[in-house]
Design a protein around this motif. Structure first.
Motif, PDB file in Angstrom:
ATOM      1  N   ALA A   1       0.845  -1.210   0.000  1.00 54.77           N
ATOM      2  CA  ALA A   1       0.000   0.000   0.000  1.00 54.77           C
ATOM      3  C   ALA A   1       0.875   1.252   0.000  1.00 54.77           C
ATOM      4  CB  ALA A   1      -0.931  -0.014   1.214  1.00 54.77           C
ATOM      5  N   TYR A   2       1.902   1.259   0.846  1.00 55.95           N
ATOM      6  CA  TYR A   2       2.846   2.383   0.840  1.00 55.95           C
ATOM      7  C   TYR A   2       3.473   2.557  -0.538  1.00 55.95           C
ATOM      8  CZ  TYR A   2       3.126   3.601   5.840  1.00 55.95           C
ATOM      9  OH  TYR A   2       2.859   4.071   7.102  1.00 55.95           O
ATOM     10  N   ASN A   3       3.879   1.446  -1.137  1.00 57.38           N
ATOM     11  CA  ASN A   3       4.557   1.508  -2.435  1.00 57.38           C
ATOM     12  C   ASN A   3       3.619   2.026  -3.518  1.00 57.38           C
ATOM     13  OD1 ASN A   3       6.858   1.073  -4.095  1.00 57.38           O
ATOM     14  ND2 ASN A   3       5.956  -0.813  -4.850  1.00 57.38           N
ATOM     15  N   ARG A   4       2.372   1.602  -3.457  1.00 58.24           N
ATOM     16  CA  ARG A   4       1.384   2.038  -4.450  1.00 58.24           C
ATOM     17  C   ARG A   4       1.152   3.548  -4.357  1.00 58.24           C
ATOM     18  NH1 ARG A   4      -2.640  -0.361  -2.440  1.00 58.24           N
ATOM     19  NH2 ARG A   4      -3.758   1.454  -1.610  1.00 58.24           N
ATOM     20  N   ILE A   5       1.093   4.069  -3.144  1.00 59.63           N
ATOM     21  CA  ILE A   5       0.771   5.477  -2.948  1.00 59.63           C
ATOM     22  C   ILE A   5       1.992   6.374  -3.150  1.00 59.63           C
ATOM     23  CG2 ILE A   5      -0.054   7.194  -1.269  1.00 59.63           C
ATOM     24  CD1 ILE A   5      -1.642   4.830   0.046  1.00 59.63           C
ATOM     25  N   PHE A   6       3.148   5.934  -2.622  1.00 62.22           N
ATOM     26  CA  PHE A   6       4.309   6.840  -2.564  1.00 62.22           C
ATOM     27  C   PHE A   6       5.483   6.425  -3.450  1.00 62.22           C
ATOM     28  CE2 PHE A   6       2.240   7.321   1.645  1.00 62.22           C
ATOM     29  CZ  PHE A   6       1.934   8.668   1.575  1.00 62.22           C
ATOM     30  N   ASN A   7       5.448   5.206  -4.014  1.00 59.80           N
ATOM     31  CA  ASN A   7       6.595   4.657  -4.752  1.00 59.80           C
ATOM     32  C   ASN A   7       7.822   4.608  -3.835  1.00 59.80           C
ATOM     33  OD1 ASN A   7       8.520   3.720  -6.499  1.00 59.80           O
ATOM     34  ND2 ASN A   7       8.686   5.615  -7.676  1.00 59.80           N
ATOM     35  N   CYS A   8       8.049   3.469  -3.219  1.00 64.33           N
ATOM     36  CA  CYS A   8       9.072   3.332  -2.189  1.00 64.33           C
ATOM     37  C   CYS A   8      10.479   3.106  -2.743  1.00 64.33           C
ATOM     38  CB  CYS A   8       8.700   2.193  -1.233  1.00 64.33           C
ATOM     39  SG  CYS A   8       7.191   2.541  -0.285  1.00 64.33           S
ATOM     40  N   GLN A   9      10.641   3.225  -4.055  1.00 64.29           N
ATOM     41  CA  GLN A   9      11.972   3.035  -4.637  1.00 64.29           C
ATOM     42  C   GLN A   9      12.730   4.357  -4.681  1.00 64.29           C
ATOM     43  OE1 GLN A   9      10.957   0.949  -8.321  1.00 64.29           O
ATOM     44  NE2 GLN A   9      11.642  -0.946  -7.354  1.00 64.29           N
TER      45      GLN A   9
END
Length: 413
Positions: free
Chosen positions: A128-136
């Motif tokens: 969910a974090y990755n989808r919203i904020f792009n954790c890369q």
């Protein structure tokens, strides 16, 4: 920290320290924290309990968190306990030709190509974090910190502790900055980790606010002024409600009412547990004095303006001990009757005020004095690297830091 036994102010310390896993030879990040946890537990798991200590996964697969298994009664022996855990993890990493690496950020990791998120249990939160904020990016996949959870037993104790922590937060990066490099280059910041952390959720600014938390001093006000607006802001991006919990809060200190604690999150991971615990102990002793109203009243502490505190905080990320505080009201709350002061002068003054406290061992005192005299870890790294270091020079210094971690010794160039 456990919610079973309600602890009062400074009756326990929950400490968490995050480390990178890297290749022994190249120092490239190695995404194998699941293999380490599996090797220790005998099965795939996200958590391992080892008596008074524990290990757990983090957002990315090359980071492992070591922590107290619930609150410790004191900080006295924690540096050695954490070092024992580091030694155990390094032993498990030997077959993988890997080791733990300290400091606040990997100096040459390339997040877009090297980020691997934790793929196992609870991965839906990370997704969910990755989808919203792009954790890369560095603010997500390349930042290692030391967290300290300080308990409160009542709403009144929460308010007093929160007031004190707000005053100390802007001062901490000068002591703990340990991330001067990103992408193999000097960043111009002593605490680049916090600079990227500060801006990594700008899509929804209410999540981190100004990093220094707002002037709220009760659970009711905290929920009304911080939690509710934050949850409303993220709701359109989080229809399943997976992130609408107190852990979403990304201020530099966050209220964990479920634990009965406030978690301070802005201490960079240091070169060894002794340095980490020394900073935690120093900060904790200063907070004790503030909560006891030794230098200023609780009523006066509540009046400290968030934006003015945040201005000092932001400056400290770049300038560390050389940050100038030109706010006489703020300095008076800390017991200093001057119009302006460098952060180094503030910390030296605070050290004179608390250095004889019984909770500080000779080892911890020596570590604190080393930091005050020789600079934070970023400054000590930069003394060796100079202005335009090569990748090999950077690797040479970080190999020394890995040895400092292995032997629990401060880095003194």
């Amino acid at each position: 920290m456990s919610s079973v036994k309600k602890l009062g102010l400074f009756e326990g310390y929950g400490v968490e320290i995050e480390y990178m896993i890297v290749d022994q030879d190249t120092l490239e990040v190695k995404p194998i924290s699941d293999e380490v946890l599996k090797a220790e537990a005998g099965m795939l798991t996200s958590d391992v309990e080892r008596d008074t200590m524990a290990w757990s996964n983090e957002l990315v697969l090359h980071v492992l968190e070591l922590k107290t298994n619930g609150p410790a009664d004191s900080l006295t022996d924690l540096a050695h306990q954490f070092h024992t855990e580091v030694q155990r993890v390094n032993t498990l990493l030997l077959p993988f030709k890997a080791m733990l690496l300290p400091s606040g950020a990997h100096p040459f990791m390339d997040p877009p190509t090297q980020t691997v998120l934790w793929p196992h249990d609870a991965s839906e939160i990370y997704e969910a974090y990755n989808r919203i904020f792009n954790c890369q990016g560095h603010g997500w996949s390349n930042l290692q910190s030391t967290h300290v959870n300080l308990p409160f037993g009542t709403d009144e104790e929460f308010g007093r502790l929160h007031a004190a922590i707000r005053l100390v937060l802007p001062l901490i990066p000068a002591l703990s900055a340990a991330s001067p490099l990103l992408d193999g280059e000097l960043t111009g910041y002593l605490d680049a980790r916090l600079e990227v952390y500060r801006t990594n959720q700008q899509k929804i600014p209410l999540i981190a606010g100004e990093v220094v938390p707002e002037a709220v001093f009760s659970q009711k006000d905290y929920e009304t002024e911080i939690f509710e607006p934050m949850f409303q802001a993220i709701a359109p991006f989080d229809p399943e409600g997976e992130l609408q919990d107190e852990f979403l809060n990304s201020r530099g200190a966050i209220a964990r009412f479920s634990r009965g604690a406030i978690e301070i999150r802005i201490i960079d991971n240091q070169e060894c547990p002794l340095a980490d615990i020394a900073i935690v102990a120093f900060v904790s002793e200063v907070l004790k004095k503030l909560v006891a109203e030794q230098w200023s009243t609780y009523a006066d502490q509540q009046q400290a303006d968030t934006s003015r505190l945040a201005t000092v905080f932001r400056s400290s990320l770049k300038n560390g001990f050389e940050t100038i505080i030109e706010d006489a009201d703020y300095l008076r709350l800390l017991g200093m009757a001057v119009e302006r002061a460098y952060l180094q002068q503030v910390w030296q003054y605070l050290w004179q005020e608390i250095r004889e406290e019984n909770s500080l061992t000779a080892e911890i005192r020596h570590a604190i004095e080393t930091i005050l005299e020789q600079g934070n870890l970023s400054q000590r790294i930069l003394k060796v690297l100079g202005e335009n270091p090569s990748l090999e020079q950077i690797k040479g210094v970080y190999r020394q830091l890995a040895k400092c971690l292995a032997y629990n010794k401060l880095f003194t160039p």
